[in-house]
Structure formats: C-alpha cells, structure tokens
Motif scaffolding. Structure first.
Motif, PDB file in Angstrom:
ATOM      1  N   VAL A  88       0.849  -1.188   0.000  1.00 11.22           N
ATOM      2  CA  VAL A  88       0.000   0.000   0.000  1.00 11.22           C
ATOM      3  C   VAL A  88       0.885   1.238   0.000  1.00 11.22           C
ATOM      4  O   VAL A  88       1.843   1.323   0.766  1.00 11.22           O
ATOM      5  N   THR A  89       0.548   2.184  -0.860  1.00 11.99           N
ATOM      6  CA  THR A  89       1.254   3.467  -0.888  1.00 11.99           C
ATOM      7  C   THR A  89       0.348   4.526  -0.283  1.00 11.99           C
ATOM      8  O   THR A  89      -0.820   4.643  -0.659  1.00 11.99           O
ATOM      9  N   VAL A  90       0.911   5.268   0.651  1.00 15.24           N
ATOM     10  CA  VAL A  90       0.208   6.372   1.294  1.00 15.24           C
ATOM     11  C   VAL A  90       0.865   7.665   0.834  1.00 15.24           C
ATOM     12  O   VAL A  90       2.088   7.788   0.867  1.00 15.24           O
ATOM     13  N   THR A  91       0.053   8.620   0.393  1.00 18.89           N
ATOM     14  CA  THR A  91       0.560   9.927  -0.012  1.00 18.89           C
ATOM     15  C   THR A  91      -0.199  11.002   0.751  1.00 18.89           C
ATOM     16  O   THR A  91      -1.417  11.124   0.615  1.00 18.89           O
ATOM     17  N   VAL A  92       0.546  11.751   1.573  1.00 20.00           N
ATOM     18  CA  VAL A  92      -0.023  12.931   2.213  1.00 20.00           C
ATOM     19  C   VAL A  92       0.068  14.033   1.163  1.00 20.00           C
ATOM     20  O   VAL A  92       1.168  14.406   0.746  1.00 20.00           O
ATOM     21  N   LEU A  93      -1.080  14.490   0.715  1.00 13.34           N
ATOM     22  CA  LEU A  93      -1.103  15.478  -0.357  1.00 13.34           C
ATOM     23  C   LEU A  93      -0.755  16.853   0.204  1.00 13.34           C
ATOM     24  O   LEU A  93      -1.415  17.353   1.120  1.00 13.34           O
ATOM     25  N   GLY A  94       0.297  17.440  -0.341  1.00  8.08           N
ATOM     26  CA  GLY A  94       0.748  18.748   0.108  1.00  8.08           C
ATOM     27  C   GLY A  94      -0.136  19.860  -0.414  1.00  8.08           C
ATOM     28  O   GLY A  94      -1.044  19.643  -1.222  1.00  8.08           O
ATOM     29  N   LYS A  95       0.157  21.057   0.025  1.00 11.69           N
ATOM     30  CA  LYS A  95      -0.580  22.226  -0.463  1.00 11.69           C
ATOM     31  C   LYS A  95      -0.224  22.518  -1.914  1.00 11.69           C
ATOM     32  O   LYS A  95      -0.979  23.169  -2.620  1.00 11.69           O
ATOM     33  N   THR A  96       0.931  22.014  -2.344  1.00 10.62           N
ATOM     34  CA  THR A  96       1.336  22.028  -3.750  1.00 10.62           C
ATOM     35  C   THR A  96       1.800  20.614  -4.072  1.00 10.62           C
ATOM     36  O   THR A  96       2.153  19.860  -3.163  1.00 10.62           O
ATOM     37  N   PRO A  97       1.845  20.226  -5.339  1.00 12.07           N
ATOM     38  CA  PRO A  97       2.318  18.873  -5.669  1.00 12.07           C
ATOM     39  C   PRO A  97       3.728  18.580  -5.146  1.00 12.07           C
ATOM     40  O   PRO A  97       4.040  17.453  -4.776  1.00 12.07           O
ATOM     41  N   ILE A 109       4.071  13.896   0.270  1.00 14.45           N
ATOM     42  CA  ILE A 109       4.968  12.944   0.935  1.00 14.45           C
ATOM     43  C   ILE A 109       4.371  11.555   0.729  1.00 14.45           C
ATOM     44  O   ILE A 109       3.219  11.313   1.089  1.00 14.45           O
ATOM     45  N   SER A 110       5.153  10.638   0.133  1.00 14.99           N
ATOM     46  CA  SER A 110       4.669   9.282  -0.149  1.00 14.99           C
ATOM     47  C   SER A 110       5.573   8.235   0.489  1.00 14.99           C
ATOM     48  O   SER A 110       6.777   8.443   0.616  1.00 14.99           O
TER      49      SER A 110
END
Length: 144
Positions: A62-71, A75-76
């Motif tokens: 499983v890949t988790v990506t905290v989506l930043g305020k910009t691309p 953080i993945s």
C-alpha cells in the motif's frame, strides 16, 4: 496549609492504553480502504500525525501519499505487503483539512480527509525557511 497531590499516569502507559484501544476498535470493525479506521494523534505526542487501519482480502503493498498544499509538498511511502494494514501518517498540516491518498498496489484507492486543529495556538512556528522543490528533490525537512 495543605498539600494537594495529583497523579498523572506516565506517557508510556497512556500511549500503550491508547494503542490497545485503537487496535481493539480495529479488530472489532470491518475496515477497508474505502472505509478505514483513522485515529488522529494516536500516540498522544504528535498532533501532526495519525494512524490509518484497514484490511485487504489479499496481501498487498500500500502506498500512502499525504497530499501537500502544492504537488511538490506531497509525501509518499510504500508499505510492504500485508492483509492487515496499520499505517502511520506523518507530515500533516496544522489548522488544515489534510487529504491523504491510500492506494493498494494494482488495486483500489481512496482519498481520506484528516482534520487537524491549530496545534500551534495561532503562533507562527517557522519564521523563515528558504528552499525550493528543486533543491529538496525527494527529500523533506522536518522541524521540531
């Protein structure tokens, strides 16, 4: 004159109890990628974190990506194959509705929202930081 005594259990004991409660809730429920258990600040010491728990039918990474305020702020991390997933989420923004993508390898995905209050009480915690996405590349800076 009287002395007032108060007792507060050690943080290690409180963290253990919080973790056991979270895991018991996880075991008692039917949590999936589409409907995960999200525990904000699960260990009581990092209000910019959470733990996401769910099960998959097959062992899968499983890949988790905290989506930043910009691309560039994304953080993945990819976690190894498992059926039972207990995933730490770090790098959340204060006073923000954080969006976190959970993606199974070659499978379904879901974007969850983790509401984080203003953990800094309106105070500015970083006064100045000069960097660029090109300089950082795949690295991050954590400030405490």
């Amino acid at each position: 004159m009287s002395v007032k005594y108060s007792f507060e259990d050690h943080i290690i004991n409180r963290q253990y109890e919080a973790e056991q409660a979270m895991l018991a809730k996880f075991e008692a429920g039917n949590y999936t990628i589409a409907n995960p258990l999200v525990t904000y600040n699960a260990y009581l010491v990092n209000p910019l974190s959470a733990v996401v728990c769910f099960n998959t039918e097959k062992e899968t990474a499983v890949t988790v990506t905290v989506l930043g305020k910009t691309p560039q702020g994304n953080i993945s991390h990819t976690f190894p194959k498992a059926k039972k997933h207990v995933l730490p989420i770090v790098g959340l923004y204060s006073d923000y509705q954080n969006r976190v993508e959970i993606r199974a390898y070659r499978g379904e995905s879901n974007i969850i929202t983790i509401d984080v209050p203003d953990v800094f009480d309106g105070k500015e915690v970083i006064y100045s930081m000069d960097t660029t996405p090109e300089y950082l590349q795949d690295n991050i800076i954590l400030v405490s």
